[in-house]
Design an enzyme around this catalytic site. Structure first.
Site, short mmCIF file in Angstrom:
data_model
loop_
_atom_site.label_atom_id
_atom_site.label_comp_id
_atom_site.label_asym_id
_atom_site.label_seq_id
_atom_site.Cartn_x
_atom_site.Cartn_y
_atom_site.Cartn_z
N CYS A 127 0.84 -1.21 0.00
CA CYS A 127 0.00 0.00 0.00
C CYS A 127 0.87 1.26 0.00
CB CYS A 127 -0.98 -0.03 1.16
SG CYS A 127 -2.33 1.17 0.98
N HIS A 229 -3.62 -4.88 0.42
CA HIS A 229 -3.11 -5.35 1.71
C HIS A 229 -3.15 -6.87 1.77
CE1 HIS A 229 -2.59 -1.63 4.13
NE2 HIS A 229 -3.43 -1.13 3.23
N GLU A 231 -1.62 -8.86 3.68
CA GLU A 231 -1.60 -9.37 5.05
C GLU A 231 -2.99 -9.59 5.61
OE1 GLU A 231 -2.12 -4.99 5.64
OE2 GLU A 231 -1.03 -6.28 4.25
#
Length: 252
Positions: A127, A229, A231
């Site tokens: 990001c 993102h 994660e």
């Protein structure tokens, strides 16, 4: 027991060290309300689940020698999400929606990325990390993407991630890691995006409105950055696994 301990010792000694940059913000915990370095657990948990050892890198005074000294102890690097990059770094005045600059973090991550590229240390930008990379190499950003695409599809606000589809381009490192996905579902939380692509970067993913969703550095074996993102998707560690494997090879 002894056999299990030996396996654990071998696994730990062979796992690559991955540095992750952190926030530096006012934070509350218990009776304390102080400036603090922190990072959401999902970031370093993804690294450990992918087989790496996570090391947190808080913003601090930096120059070329300090950045290189930090990277001497690492096998890989992740530039994480966070506040908007200072528009002065790419020659613009701030938009009304642009965050107050975190110039210490901008300088810290710029120096780490510059040194990482120079020594071909594997890195992943997430990001803000993608935006820092593009600006560091001479590119620019759209400061408020809704002004460009006419929607807030990438940023619902209030800490809520939106799901979007991106097309990953074949023949790129991202394509190799993500199986050339034509409609990869990702988690988004950004109101800025790449405008002018920096020299030396290849675009490796876009969404259907043309927004650049991934880039990679042409001159290094592993220098990948994504606008989404990863994660936040605990079931898909492919980008983290790719970084950890590249870091393991770099260490060798």
């Amino acid at each position: 027991m002894a056999s299990r301990d030996r396996w654990r010792d071998h696994h730990s000694s062979s796992a690559p060290l991955i540095g992750l940059t952190t926030y530096l913000e006012q934070a509350q915990t218990g009776v304390w309300d102080v400036p603090a370095a922190f990072l959401p657990k999902v970031y370093f948990e993804a690294v450990t689940r992918a087989g790496g050892i996570a090391v947190l890198l808080p913003p601090q005074p930096v120059d070329e020698s300090i950045a290189n000294r930090v990277l001497d102890g690492l096998d890989g690097l992740i530039i994480t999400g966070g506040k908007d990059v200072d528009p002065a770094r790419y020659g613009q005045e701030p938009h009304a929606t642009t965050d107050v600059p975190r110039r210490d973090r901008d300088a810290w991550e710029d120096a780490l990325l510059t040194a990482a590229i120079d020594r071909e240390l594997p890195f992943l930008g997430i990001c803000r990390g993608l935006q820092v990379l593009n600006v560091s190499l001479g590119g620019t950003l759209h400061q408020h993407l809704p002004d460009v695409i006419g929607s807030t599809r990438y940023n619902a606000g209030y800490g809520k991630f939106t799901e979007n589809a991106v097309e990953v381009h074949a023949g790129t490192k991202a394509g190799e890691l993500l199986d050339d996905a034509e409609a990869l579902a990702v988690h988004s939380y950004h109101h800025q995006a790449i405008d002018e692509v920096a020299p030396g970067l290849t675009v490796s993913a876009r969404s259907d409105d043309g927004t650049i969703q991934a880039v990679e550095v042409d001159s290094v074996p592993f220098g990948v950055a994504v606008q989404w993102h990863p994660e936040e998707n605990a079931d898909d560690l492919r980008l983290f696994a790719g970084l950890v494997e590249a870091a393991r090879e770099y260490r060798r």
